[in-house]
Motif scaffolding. Structure first.
Motif, PDB file in Angstrom:
ATOM      1  N   SER A 181      -7.005  -6.840  76.509  1.00  0.00           N
ATOM      2  CA  SER A 181      -8.350  -6.285  76.589  1.00  0.00           C
ATOM      3  C   SER A 181      -9.092  -6.826  77.814  1.00  0.00           C
ATOM      4  O   SER A 181      -9.745  -6.068  78.550  1.00  0.00           O
ATOM      5  CB  SER A 181      -9.131  -6.607  75.313  1.00  0.00           C
ATOM      6  N   GLU A 182      -8.982  -8.131  78.045  1.00  0.00           N
ATOM      7  CA  GLU A 182      -9.616  -8.727  79.225  1.00  0.00           C
ATOM      8  C   GLU A 182      -8.975  -8.180  80.495  1.00  0.00           C
ATOM      9  O   GLU A 182      -9.659  -7.894  81.489  1.00  0.00           O
ATOM     10  CB  GLU A 182      -9.487 -10.250  79.175  1.00  0.00           C
ATOM     11  N   ALA A 183      -7.649  -8.041  80.476  1.00  0.00           N
ATOM     12  CA  ALA A 183      -6.962  -7.511  81.642  1.00  0.00           C
ATOM     13  C   ALA A 183      -7.392  -6.079  81.931  1.00  0.00           C
ATOM     14  O   ALA A 183      -7.586  -5.693  83.092  1.00  0.00           O
ATOM     15  CB  ALA A 183      -5.445  -7.575  81.440  1.00  0.00           C
ATOM     16  N   ALA A 184      -7.561  -5.284  80.883  1.00  0.00           N
ATOM     17  CA  ALA A 184      -7.980  -3.888  81.064  1.00  0.00           C
ATOM     18  C   ALA A 184      -9.359  -3.805  81.709  1.00  0.00           C
ATOM     19  O   ALA A 184      -9.602  -2.960  82.578  1.00  0.00           O
ATOM     20  CB  ALA A 184      -7.967  -3.167  79.727  1.00  0.00           C
ATOM     21  N   LYS A 185     -10.267  -4.681  81.296  1.00  0.00           N
ATOM     22  CA  LYS A 185     -11.604  -4.690  81.901  1.00  0.00           C
ATOM     23  C   LYS A 185     -11.510  -4.979  83.394  1.00  0.00           C
ATOM     24  O   LYS A 185     -12.195  -4.352  84.208  1.00  0.00           O
ATOM     25  CB  LYS A 185     -12.482  -5.746  81.227  1.00  0.00           C
ATOM     26  N   ALA A 186     -10.657  -5.942  83.757  1.00  0.00           N
ATOM     27  CA  ALA A 186     -10.499  -6.272  85.172  1.00  0.00           C
ATOM     28  C   ALA A 186      -9.856  -5.122  85.938  1.00  0.00           C
ATOM     29  O   ALA A 186     -10.259  -4.811  87.063  1.00  0.00           O
ATOM     30  CB  ALA A 186      -9.670  -7.542  85.317  1.00  0.00           C
ATOM     31  N   LEU A 187      -8.866  -4.470  85.341  1.00  0.00           N
ATOM     32  CA  LEU A 187      -8.188  -3.371  86.018  1.00  0.00           C
ATOM     33  C   LEU A 187      -9.142  -2.215  86.306  1.00  0.00           C
ATOM     34  O   LEU A 187      -9.033  -1.559  87.345  1.00  0.00           O
ATOM     35  CB  LEU A 187      -7.012  -2.883  85.172  1.00  0.00           C
ATOM     36  N   ARG A 188     -10.066  -1.965  85.393  1.00  0.00           N
ATOM     37  CA  ARG A 188     -10.998  -0.844  85.585  1.00  0.00           C
ATOM     38  C   ARG A 188     -11.923  -1.073  86.778  1.00  0.00           C
ATOM     39  O   ARG A 188     -12.500  -0.124  87.306  1.00  0.00           O
ATOM     40  CB  ARG A 188     -11.815  -0.617  84.313  1.00  0.00           C
ATOM     41  N   ARG A 189     -12.075  -2.312  87.200  1.00  0.00           N
ATOM     42  CA  ARG A 189     -12.943  -2.609  88.341  1.00  0.00           C
ATOM     43  C   ARG A 189     -12.174  -2.591  89.662  1.00  0.00           C
ATOM     44  O   ARG A 189     -12.766  -2.774  90.718  1.00  0.00           O
ATOM     45  CB  ARG A 189     -13.607  -3.976  88.155  1.00  0.00           C
ATOM     46  N   ARG A 190     -10.876  -2.370  89.599  1.00  0.00           N
ATOM     47  CA  ARG A 190     -10.072  -2.386  90.807  1.00  0.00           C
ATOM     48  C   ARG A 190     -10.076  -1.025  91.501  1.00  0.00           C
ATOM     49  O   ARG A 190     -10.306   0.004  90.883  1.00  0.00           O
ATOM     50  CB  ARG A 190      -8.633  -2.807  90.481  1.00  0.00           C
ATOM     51  N   ASN A 191      -9.740  -1.072  92.803  1.00  0.00           N
ATOM     52  CA  ASN A 191      -9.700   0.169  93.559  1.00  0.00           C
ATOM     53  C   ASN A 191      -8.480   0.217  94.471  1.00  0.00           C
ATOM     54  O   ASN A 191      -8.558   0.647  95.614  1.00  0.00           O
ATOM     55  CB  ASN A 191     -10.978   0.316  94.393  1.00  0.00           C
ATOM     56  N   GLY A 192      -7.376  -0.251  93.945  1.00  0.00           N
ATOM     57  CA  GLY A 192      -6.156  -0.231  94.747  1.00  0.00           C
ATOM     58  C   GLY A 192      -5.082  -1.085  94.116  1.00  0.00           C
ATOM     59  O   GLY A 192      -5.345  -1.853  93.185  1.00  0.00           O
ATOM     60  N   PRO A 193      -3.866  -1.001  94.634  1.00  0.00           N
ATOM     61  CA  PRO A 193      -2.755  -1.730  94.020  1.00  0.00           C
ATOM     62  C   PRO A 193      -2.731  -3.223  94.323  1.00  0.00           C
ATOM     63  O   PRO A 193      -2.024  -3.974  93.671  1.00  0.00           O
ATOM     64  CB  PRO A 193      -1.522  -1.041  94.617  1.00  0.00           C
ATOM     65  N   LEU A 194      -3.491  -3.648  95.319  1.00  0.00           N
ATOM     66  CA  LEU A 194      -3.539  -5.060  95.693  1.00  0.00           C
ATOM     67  C   LEU A 194      -4.985  -5.519  95.813  1.00  0.00           C
ATOM     68  O   LEU A 194      -5.882  -4.709  96.069  1.00  0.00           O
ATOM     69  CB  LEU A 194      -2.833  -5.297  97.036  1.00  0.00           C
ATOM     70  N   PRO A 195      -5.245  -6.822  95.664  1.00  0.00           N
ATOM     71  CA  PRO A 195      -6.599  -7.319  95.919  1.00  0.00           C
ATOM     72  C   PRO A 195      -6.900  -7.214  97.409  1.00  0.00           C
ATOM     73  O   PRO A 195      -6.022  -7.492  98.239  1.00  0.00           O
ATOM     74  CB  PRO A 195      -6.530  -8.780  95.459  1.00  0.00           C
ATOM     75  N   PRO A 196      -8.117  -6.839  97.798  1.00  0.00           N
ATOM     76  CA  PRO A 196      -8.449  -6.706  99.225  1.00  0.00           C
ATOM     77  C   PRO A 196      -8.710  -8.073  99.855  1.00  0.00           C
ATOM     78  O   PRO A 196      -9.827  -8.392 100.296  1.00  0.00           O
ATOM     79  CB  PRO A 196      -9.706  -5.828  99.201  1.00  0.00           C
ATOM     80  N   LEU A 197      -7.677  -8.881  99.919  1.00  0.00           N
ATOM     81  CA  LEU A 197      -7.779 -10.252 100.412  1.00  0.00           C
ATOM     82  C   LEU A 197      -6.584 -10.568 101.300  1.00  0.00           C
ATOM     83  O   LEU A 197      -5.484 -10.052 101.076  1.00  0.00           O
ATOM     84  CB  LEU A 197      -7.795 -11.251  99.247  1.00  0.00           C
ATOM     85  N   THR A 198      -6.791 -11.434 102.260  1.00  0.00           N
ATOM     86  CA  THR A 198      -5.661 -11.972 103.019  1.00  0.00           C
ATOM     87  C   THR A 198      -4.988 -13.045 102.164  1.00  0.00           C
ATOM     88  O   THR A 198      -5.572 -13.551 101.195  1.00  0.00           O
ATOM     89  CB  THR A 198      -6.122 -12.596 104.327  1.00  0.00           C
ATOM     90  N   PRO A 199      -3.757 -13.440 102.496  1.00  0.00           N
ATOM     91  CA  PRO A 199      -3.112 -14.518 101.739  1.00  0.00           C
ATOM     92  C   PRO A 199      -3.948 -15.794 101.708  1.00  0.00           C
ATOM     93  O   PRO A 199      -4.033 -16.468 100.681  1.00  0.00           O
ATOM     94  CB  PRO A 199      -1.791 -14.718 102.481  1.00  0.00           C
ATOM     95  N   GLY A 200      -4.584 -16.136 102.829  1.00  0.00           N
ATOM     96  CA  GLY A 200      -5.415 -17.336 102.857  1.00  0.00           C
ATOM     97  C   GLY A 200      -6.616 -17.223 101.939  1.00  0.00           C
ATOM     98  O   GLY A 200      -6.984 -18.189 101.245  1.00  0.00           O
ATOM     99  N   GLU A 201      -7.251 -16.047 101.941  1.00  0.00           N
ATOM    100  CA  GLU A 201      -8.423 -15.849 101.076  1.00  0.00           C
ATOM    101  C   GLU A 201      -8.028 -15.923  99.604  1.00  0.00           C
ATOM    102  O   GLU A 201      -8.747 -16.515  98.793  1.00  0.00           O
ATOM    103  CB  GLU A 201      -9.067 -14.493 101.399  1.00  0.00           C
ATOM    104  N   LEU A 202      -6.888 -15.337  99.257  1.00  0.00           N
ATOM    105  CA  LEU A 202      -6.451 -15.385  97.869  1.00  0.00           C
ATOM    106  C   LEU A 202      -6.133 -16.824  97.451  1.00  0.00           C
ATOM    107  O   LEU A 202      -6.427 -17.231  96.329  1.00  0.00           O
ATOM    108  CB  LEU A 202      -5.223 -14.500  97.666  1.00  0.00           C
ATOM    109  N   SER A 203      -5.569 -17.602  98.356  1.00  0.00           N
ATOM    110  CA  SER A 203      -5.269 -19.002  98.045  1.00  0.00           C
ATOM    111  C   SER A 203      -6.542 -19.754  97.685  1.00  0.00           C
ATOM    112  O   SER A 203      -6.574 -20.539  96.724  1.00  0.00           O
ATOM    113  CB  SER A 203      -4.580 -19.661  99.236  1.00  0.00           C
ATOM    114  N   HIS A 204      -7.633 -19.508  98.424  1.00  0.00           N
ATOM    115  CA  HIS A 204      -8.916 -20.162  98.121  1.00  0.00           C
ATOM    116  C   HIS A 204      -9.459 -19.705  96.771  1.00  0.00           C
ATOM    117  O   HIS A 204     -10.022 -20.506  96.008  1.00  0.00           O
ATOM    118  CB  HIS A 204      -9.929 -19.872  99.229  1.00  0.00           C
ATOM    119  N   VAL A 205      -9.273 -18.424  96.445  1.00  0.00           N
ATOM    120  CA  VAL A 205      -9.740 -17.906  95.149  1.00  0.00           C
ATOM    121  C   VAL A 205      -9.016 -18.614  94.006  1.00  0.00           C
ATOM    122  O   VAL A 205      -9.636 -19.057  93.032  1.00  0.00           O
ATOM    123  CB  VAL A 205      -9.525 -16.377  95.078  1.00  0.00           C
TER     124      VAL A 205
END
Length: 515
Positions: free
Chosen positions: A42-66
């Motif tokens: 259920s939590e995953a579904a909520k997050a998926l509904r807010r997405r707009n593509g198959p990948l997060p719009p982040l560089t590898p470095g930005e994702l590492s910081h997240v």
């Protein structure tokens, strides 16, 4: 440790330790697993509904910081934070992982898993059975045995065939070449014992120059060395030809011992299928085993329309199938099939007193330890059988046919676009092509194609693959883009959107990089 040899008493905990709750396979535990899975999804579904593509719009470095920010104490904190921490992890995972159900995810041989298979996977994990011994998972042992028999029959093998589920195509190919190596060396020892030969030999393996890298990796693991691989040239259709194999075998060095020919039924990039009947005729003449790596193309066994692509597979000595590719299973669900069941256990048929003693086996209490390179093996057959019970062979085959139709449509769209160039007609579900820069950037085609793919990755809008065309040169470039279409719910409109995004990204890269 104290002088007496006993550990000192543990100090009293300063914080109350969290309770583990019911175990997963308890009656109450199964209910609890269902509740927790429901909350996590259920939590995953909520997050998926807010997405707009198959990948997060982040560089590898930005994702590492997240990730670092979400795990301030790292993945192994001293104290647990309970269910809330797990739900937060589910939200973060669904927000930032690849979404293979997005029709714009088209990079790898990595399909979205079917819901029925994922649900059965949860049940398998809850019971945590293993198939190495009968009493470690009796029903799981019976399921795998029956699944293997059904797959061998579907491949066209007879009643003496057998097989084993493995962690992936790489493992299946490794075990196939282990069997081939041992069989060839046993035969040679028999000949040497008769006094007919005596000089040392170098075992070698023949395969298409486009074969999967796992063939070379298997040779390295088996102690033969990657140099034991003898690549055979592919023709214009990206297939190893019988004529080229005949020449390679006939012209081998005197000290080389061919242990196997590996034919490919579905190359990773082009989906091309080597001519199996012709290759089998060559291997029979030279007395060499034939292994078919159908990790990708094996799904055609379940499609009446695409099954002719695998004509001749029934004469192979062994076959690799990856059901986590073209049967839409959660990874991993590969299988190695062998035409002669005794081949399977000749190399791995270990018996040990604490797992599969002889007298237990004689009474029928035998697991599958002797079939595998692994000891503990999960009940991967459960999800596969659940899928086929739900959809049938025709239903699974229809999924592949749908993706094949999408690939053919994509090829048509590419062929009609002057800024895109098709590398080859699709055979299965992959489409290889490239973006054609304008005249000013034509000599930078490789750089532009590589950059446009990374641009799409950074935006998170589209996930496409890339490869190199070995036939390319400095003038034409080698970098190619690739659509691997394994989402049976994707539509023609999705394909058009994906290719439009590729063209737009290419134009943007050219504009940004103009001197």
């Amino acid at each position: 440790m104290s002088m007496s040899g006993h550990a000192p008493p543990a100090p009293a905990p300063t914080h109350p330790l969290p309770t583990a709750g019911p175990l997963a396979a308890d009656p109450e535990g199964i209910v609890e697993v269902g509740r927790l899975v429901g909350e996590l999804t259920s939590e995953a579904a909520k997050a998926l509904r807010r997405r707009n593509g198959p990948l997060p719009p982040l560089t590898p470095g930005e994702l590492s910081h997240v990730v670092d920010a979400q795990l301030p104490e790292g993945p192994l904190p001293r104290e647990g934070a309970g269910q809330d921490a797990v739900l937060a992890l589910a939200r973060a995972y669904a927000t930032h992982t690849v979404d293979l159900a997005d029709p714009r995810a088209a990079a790898h041989l990595q399909p979205p898993a079917l819901g029925v298979a994922a649900a059965a996977e949860v049940l398998a994990a809850a019971f945590n059975a293993s198939v190495d011994t009968w009493d470690s998972g009796p029903y799981a042992v019976e399921l795998e045995s029956r699944l293997v028999r059904a797959l061998t029959a579907r491949a066209g093998y007879g009643p003496r065939a057998d097989g084993v589920l493995t962690p992936g195509g790489t493992a299946s190919n490794l075990q196939a070449l282990l069997i081939a190596r041992d069989a060839a060396l046993r035969a040679r020892r028999d000949v040497r014992a008769a006094g007919l030969v005596g000089a040392p030999v170098q075992p070698v393996v023949y395969c298409s120059e486009l074969a999967h890298f796992s063939v070379a990796r298997a040779c390295a693991v088996l102690g033969l060395g990657e140099h034991a691989v003898r690549p055979v040239p592919a023709d214009a259709s990206r297939r190893m030809t019988a004529e080229a194999l005949e020449v390679a075998l006939a012209e081998r060095a005197a000290d080389e011992l061919p242990i196997a020919v590996v034919a490919t039924a579905g190359t990773t990039d082009y989906g091309s299928v080597d001519p199996l009947p012709e290759l089998a005729a060559v291997t029979r003449r030279h007395g060499v085993r034939l292994h078919v790596d159908a990790a990708y193309g094996g799904g055609a066994l379940f499609s009446d329309r695409l099954r002719p692509l695998l004509a001749g597979i029934e004469v192979a000595d062994s076959i690799t199938l990856d059901l986590h590719k073209t049967a839409w299973q959660p990874a991993a669900a590969s299988v190695l099939l062998v035409r002669e069941g005794t081949d399977l256990t000749a190399s791995t048929g270990l018996r040990v007193a604490y797992l599969n003693p002889d007298d237990d086996g004689a009474e029928g209490y035998d697991g599958l330890l002797g079939h595998s390179l692994a000891t503990t093996r999960r009940a991967d057959a459960l999800k596969v059988v659940a899928t086929f019970l739900a959809l049938g062979q025709r239903g699974v085959g229809a999924l592949l046919e749908s993706c094949h139709d999408l690939a053919r449509h994509a090829a048509e769209v590419i062929g009609a676009n002057p800024r895109l160039e098709l590398a080859a007609d699709p055979v299965l579900t992959t489409v290889v092509f490239r973006y054609l820069p304008d005249e000013a950037n034509r000599d930078r085609a490789d750089a532009v194609n590589g950059a446009l793919r990374r641009r799409l990755l950074r935006q998170g809008r589209a996930l496409i693959g890339r490869t190199d065309d070995p036939a390319g040169d400095r003038a034409t470039g080698r970098v190619r883009l690739k659509l691997t279409l394994l989402n049976p719910r994707a539509t023609r409109d999705d394909i058009q959107e994906l290719l439009t995004a590729v063209e737009a990204a290419g134009r943007a890269v050219e504009t940004e990089e103009q001197p």
